[in-house]
Design a protein around this motif. Structure first.
Motif, mmCIF file in Angstrom:
data_model
loop_
_atom_site.group_PDB
_atom_site.id
_atom_site.type_symbol
_atom_site.label_atom_id
_atom_site.label_comp_id
_atom_site.label_asym_id
_atom_site.label_seq_id
_atom_site.Cartn_x
_atom_site.Cartn_y
_atom_site.Cartn_z
ATOM 1 N N LYS A 35 0.846 -1.199 0.000
ATOM 2 C CA LYS A 35 0.000 0.000 0.000
ATOM 3 C C LYS A 35 0.882 1.249 0.000
ATOM 4 C CE LYS A 35 -1.988 3.543 2.297
ATOM 5 N NZ LYS A 35 -1.674 4.448 3.400
ATOM 6 N N GLY A 51 0.713 5.307 0.438
ATOM 7 C CA GLY A 51 -0.145 6.410 0.885
ATOM 8 C C GLY A 51 0.001 7.625 -0.012
ATOM 9 N N GLY A 52 -0.833 8.627 0.263
ATOM 10 C CA GLY A 52 -0.851 9.845 -0.541
ATOM 11 C C GLY A 52 0.524 10.478 -0.674
ATOM 12 N N SER A 107 -3.507 5.285 -2.330
ATOM 13 C CA SER A 107 -4.362 6.379 -1.846
ATOM 14 C C SER A 107 -4.418 7.447 -2.932
ATOM 15 C CB SER A 107 -3.769 6.982 -0.584
ATOM 16 O OG SER A 107 -3.653 6.004 0.409
ATOM 17 N N ALA A 108 -5.189 8.492 -2.654
ATOM 18 C CA ALA A 108 -5.241 9.619 -3.584
ATOM 19 C C ALA A 108 -3.903 10.351 -3.551
ATOM 20 C CB ALA A 108 -6.372 10.551 -3.166
ATOM 21 N N THR A 148 -7.468 14.325 -1.175
ATOM 22 C CA THR A 148 -8.714 14.098 -0.418
ATOM 23 C C THR A 148 -9.135 15.372 0.320
ATOM 24 O OG1 THR A 148 -8.045 11.806 -0.134
ATOM 25 C CG2 THR A 148 -9.841 12.566 1.266
ATOM 26 N N GLU A 151 -8.882 8.543 -5.284
ATOM 27 C CA GLU A 151 -8.299 7.199 -5.441
ATOM 28 C C GLU A 151 -8.579 6.656 -6.850
ATOM 29 O OE1 GLU A 151 -9.152 8.279 -2.525
ATOM 30 O OE2 GLU A 151 -7.529 7.609 -1.212
ATOM 31 N N PHE A 156 -9.323 2.863 0.554
ATOM 32 C CA PHE A 156 -10.240 3.813 1.206
ATOM 33 C C PHE A 156 -11.716 3.659 0.824
ATOM 34 C CE2 PHE A 156 -11.206 8.687 1.117
ATOM 35 C CZ PHE A 156 -11.499 8.765 2.460
ATOM 36 N N ARG A 169 -10.890 8.433 7.410
ATOM 37 C CA ARG A 169 -9.637 9.001 6.912
ATOM 38 C C ARG A 169 -8.480 8.020 7.146
ATOM 39 N NH1 ARG A 169 -9.443 14.248 5.343
ATOM 40 N NH2 ARG A 169 -7.706 13.376 4.153
ATOM 41 N N GLY A 170 -7.618 7.938 6.169
ATOM 42 C CA GLY A 170 -6.494 7.001 6.261
ATOM 43 C C GLY A 170 -6.900 5.567 5.972
ATOM 44 N N GLY A 171 -8.101 5.361 5.413
ATOM 45 C CA GLY A 171 -8.670 4.019 5.268
ATOM 46 C C GLY A 171 -7.977 3.112 4.270
ATOM 47 N N SER A 172 -7.027 3.627 3.504
ATOM 48 C CA SER A 172 -6.332 2.746 2.547
ATOM 49 C C SER A 172 -5.506 1.672 3.261
ATOM 50 C CB SER A 172 -5.397 3.553 1.649
ATOM 51 O OG SER A 172 -6.128 4.517 0.966
#
Ligand SMILES: Nc1ncnc2c1ncn2[C@@H]1O[C@H](COP(=O)(O)OP(=O)(O)O)[C@@H](O)[C@H]1O
Ligand SMILES: N[C@@H](CC(=O)OP(=O)(O)O)C(=O)O
Length: 563
Positions: free
Chosen positions: A91, A93-94, A123-124, A129, A207, A274, A289-292
Motif C-alpha cells: 500500500k 499512501g498519498g 491512496s489519492a 482528499t 483514489e 479507502f 480518513r487514512g482508510g487505505s
C-alpha cells in the motif's frame, strides 16, 4: 472534581449496525451465490416478517455458509498458483504517490522485487482528499457559475493533468473523471447541500484517478497492470458514509475476483484504497480518513498473503508524532495489539481498524518508508517479547472534551452507570477514556469516529441536557489525552517516571485510565500543556539511553525475523 485525579478503565464504543440485511447487493463475481442468497432472504422475510431478530440471525447464518464455501475455495487458491506468485500487498499512501516523480519511484520500487507480483493499493495523490472536501464545502455556497473557479478544483485538475503529461500516459485515462468531478461540484452548488453520501462519492475521485494513472504508467513501462475500483470488486461495507465498516462478505468476494482475473489474464492489480460499496444503498462509501491501510490489510487477509506492506513517508511507526517532536525514533517491532492501540489513541500513522484483518489472518504488517527504502521500518506481528520493554510509544490526541458526571443519587450505582451509557448510545456519541467510581463518571468524548468531524455544540448541549436529568455535569473543553503505549505490567515504573516529569513541569494531570488492553495508560491534561509534556516524556523515556525499544521480536521458532 474536574481537577481531581480519576482512575478507571478505557471504554470505547465502536460498533456497526446492519440496518437492512435484505438489501445486500452482490458484487458481479458473486452473482450466483448472492442471488440465491437474496432469494432465500426474501423468502425468509415473507415467512418470518413478524420476527425481525430471527430473520437477521438466519440471514447471517446463510451468509456465513456462503462465506465458508468461498473461503474454502480461496484457501486452495492462496496455497496454489495465486499464492505462489502473489505473495504480498503493497500500500502506498498519498505522500508516496504525490507527483509524477513519486509515481515513477514507486514503480521502480515495485520492480525491485522481481520475484513478487504484489497487489498494489493506492491512496489519492498527496493532499487530494482534503482538497476535494474543501472544494465540496465551497461548492455548497459559491453558486453554480463559480464552481470552475474553486481554487481546490483547479489545483486537483492541474496536479492530475500534469502527472498524466509527465508520465506520458493518455489523457483519456482520467478525462472522464475530471469531467464528472466538475459536474458533481456543480450539482452540489445547485442543491446547496453536501451530504455524507455525496461527500464519499466526491472524495472517491482521488483514489479512482491515482490508481488509473499508476496502472496506465505501469502498462506503458511494459509491466502488465489492471486497475480496480474497490467498490466494484466486492468491498462491501455498512452504509455509514464517511466511516463505513467492511462486512465479512468482502473477503471471499475480493479473493474470488482477484483470483479469477489473475488466472485468466495475469496482471498486477492496482486497487483503490479507502473505498467500498454500501450494502443496502449500493453507493460509494469510505472507510474513514487514512482508510487505505485497512483496504490493504483486508486484501492481505482475503488472499491469505504472506505479508502486508504499508509504505509511508516516515521510517516506520515512531515513538511519537515527528511533527511534535523531531527526536521521534522508529519502533522496530510491534504487536498487533500495540499497533491497534496506538492507532485508536490517535497516532495518524495507521488507520485504527487496519490491524484487525491482519490479526485475524495472522499476516505480518511491515511499515516502510518509500522515501528511504533501506530503513528497516516496523514489523507488526501477533506477538513479541515485551518482557524487557517499558514504553513503546507516546500518542497525543488534542482538542478533547471531558465530562464529569456526578450522580444526584436518584438512581442506585448500577442504574446510574447504565443510564449514563444509554444516553450516549441513544445519541450515538462515542466515548473514549472512562474513569468511574460508584456515583461519578469522568470521561472524554471521542470527537469523531472519523477524525475530521467535530462534535458540534448543539449535540453537546443536547447531551448535557439529557445527562442533567440524573446527574450534575461539568463539561471541560480543550483537553488532551496523552497515551502511554507500552508494557502495562510495568505500570508502576511508567507512572513513577511519567509523574516525575509532570511534577517537574508543574502540570496537573486531570484524569488517568489504564485500558483493559493492557498496553495503554491514558492521562488527560490541558491542551496548551500537552505538547510540552509529550516532549519531556519522550526525553525521559526514550532519550536517556534506555535499551527497551531494541528488544528483539521472536518468531515461533524463537529466532528473530530477517528484515
Ligand atoms: N507515531 C507516529 N509514527 C509515525 N508517523 C506518525 C506518528 N504519529 C503521527 N505520524 C504522522 O503520520 C504520517 C504518516 O501517516 P499518513 O499521513 O497516513 O501516511 P500516508 O498518507 O503515506 O499513508 C507521518 O508523516 C507522520 O507525520
Ligand atoms: N485518501 C484518503 C485515504 C488514505 O488512506 O490516505 P493516506 O494513505 O494518504 O493516509 C485520506 O486522505 O484519508
Amino acid at each position: 472534581m474536574a481537577e481531581g485525579l480519576h482512575f478507571g478503565g478505557i471504554k470505547t464504543t465502536r460498533s456497526s449496525v446492519i440496518k437492512n440485511p435484505l438489501q445486500l447487493h452482490p458484487p458481479p463475481s458473486q452473482k450466483l451465490c448472492f442471488s440465491s442468497f437474496v432469494a432465500l432472504s426474501i423468502f425468509l422475510s415473507r415467512k418470518l416478517r413478524a420476527s425481525y431478530n430471527s430473520r437477521v440471525s438466519k440471514i447471517s447464518c446463510e451468509a456465513k455458509k456462503i462465506g465458508k464455501l468461498e473461503r474454502d475455495e480461496t484457501a486452495n487458491v492462496s496455497s496454489s498458483s495465486y499464492g505462489n506468485s502473489l505473495s504480498c500487498v503493497m500500500k502506498f499512501g498519498g505522500s508516496s504517490v504525490a507527483s509524477a516523480e513519486r509515481m515513477r519511484e514507486v514503480a521502480d520500487l515495485i520492480l525491485c522485487f522481481p520475484n513478487e507480483k504484489p497487489v498494489i493499493v493506492l491512496s489519492a495523490m498527496g493532499k487530494t482528499t482534503n482538497m476535494l472536501l474543501l472544494a465540496g464545502e465551497k461548492a455548497v455556497s459559491c453558486g453554480v457559475t463559480n464552481v470552475l473557479w474553486i481554487e481546490e478544483l483547479r489545483f486537483i485538475k492541474d496536479l492530475h493533468i500534469r502527472t498524466v503529461n509527465e508520465l506520458e500516459v493518455d489523457q483519456s485515462t482520467i478525462g472522464k473523471h475530471l469531467e464528472d468531478l466538475e459536474q458533481l461540484l456543480k450539482g452540489i452548488a445547485m442543491i446547496k447541500e453536501l451530504t455524507p453520501r455525496t461527500r464519499d462519492y466526491l472524495v472517491s475521485f482521488g483514489e479512482c484517478m491515482s490508481t488509473r494513472i499508476f496502472a496506465a504508467y505501469l502498462n506503458k513501462k511494459g509491466i502488465k497492470a489492471r486497475q480496480y475500483d474497490a467498490f466494484e470488486i466486492g468491498f462491501i461495507t455498512t452504509d455509514d458514509f464517511t466511516n463505513a465498516e467492511i462486512l465479512d462478505a468482502t473477503y471471499p468476494a475480493v479473493a474470488k475476483r482477484l483470483y479469477d482475473d489473475w488466472t485468466s489474464d495475469p496482471a498486477i492489480a492496482v486497487v483503490t484504497g479507502f473505498l467500498g460499496k454500501g450494502f443496502s444503498t449500493c453507493a460509494v462509501t469510505t472507510l474513514g480518513r487514512g482508510g487505505s491501510d485497512l483496504t490493504a490489510t483486508a486484501i492481505g487477509k482475503a488472499l491469505g498473503l504472506q505479508e502486508i506492506q504499508v509504505w509511508k513517508d516516515v521510517d516506520g511507526v515512531l515513538t511519537c508524532d515527528p511533527n511534535i517532536h523531531s527526536h521521534a525514533q522508529p519502533i522496530p517491532y510491534l504487536s498487533f495489539d500495540e499497533a491497534a492501540e496506538l492507532a485508536y489513541c490517535g497516532a495518524q500513522v495507521l488507520h485504527p481498524q487496519s490491524m484487525k484483518p491482519a490479526r485475524d489472518g495472522n499476516i505480518p504488517v511491515r511499515v516502510k518508508n518509500s522515501y528511504n527504502r533501506n530503513a528497516s521500518g516496523t514489523l507488526i506481528t501477533k506477538s513479541r517479547d515485551i518482557s524487557k520493554a517499558v514504553l513503546t510509544s507516546i500518542v497525543l490526541k488534542r482538542n478533547v472534551t471531558t465530562l464529569d458526571i456526578i450522580s444526584t443519587r436518584m438512581l442506585g450505582s448500577f442504574g446510574f452507570l447504565s443510564k449514563v451509557f444509554s444516553i450516549f448510545a441513544d445519541l450515538g456519541i462515542s466515548v473514549d477514556v472512562v474513569a468511574t467510581s460508584e456515583v461519578s463518571i469522568s470521561l472524554t468524548l471521542d470527537p469523531s469516529r472519523i477524525w475530521s468531524r467535530e462534535l458540534i455544540q448543539q449535540e453537546l448541549d443536547h447531551l448535557v441536557e439529557e445527562l442533567e436529568k440524573v446527574a450534575v455535569v461539568t463539561l471541560l473543553q480543550r483537553r488532551s489525552i496523552i497515551s502511554l503505549i507500552g508494557n502495562v505490567q510495568k505500570s508502576s515504573l511508567i507512572l513513577e517516571k511519567a509523574f516525575h516529569v509532570f511534577q517537574n513541569l508543574g502540570v496537573n494531570v486531570q484524569m488517568i485510565s489504564q485500558g483493559a488492553s493492557k498496553v495503554n495508560i491514558s492521562l488527560v491534561v490541558d491542551d496548551n500543556e500537552a505538547e510540552h509534556c509529550l516532549r519531556s516524556l519522550h526525553k525521559a523515556f526514550f532519550e536517556s539511553g534506555l535499551p527497551e525499544l531494541h528488544v528483539q521480536h521472536e518468531n515461533q521458532n524463537g529466532s528473530p525475523p530477517g528484515l
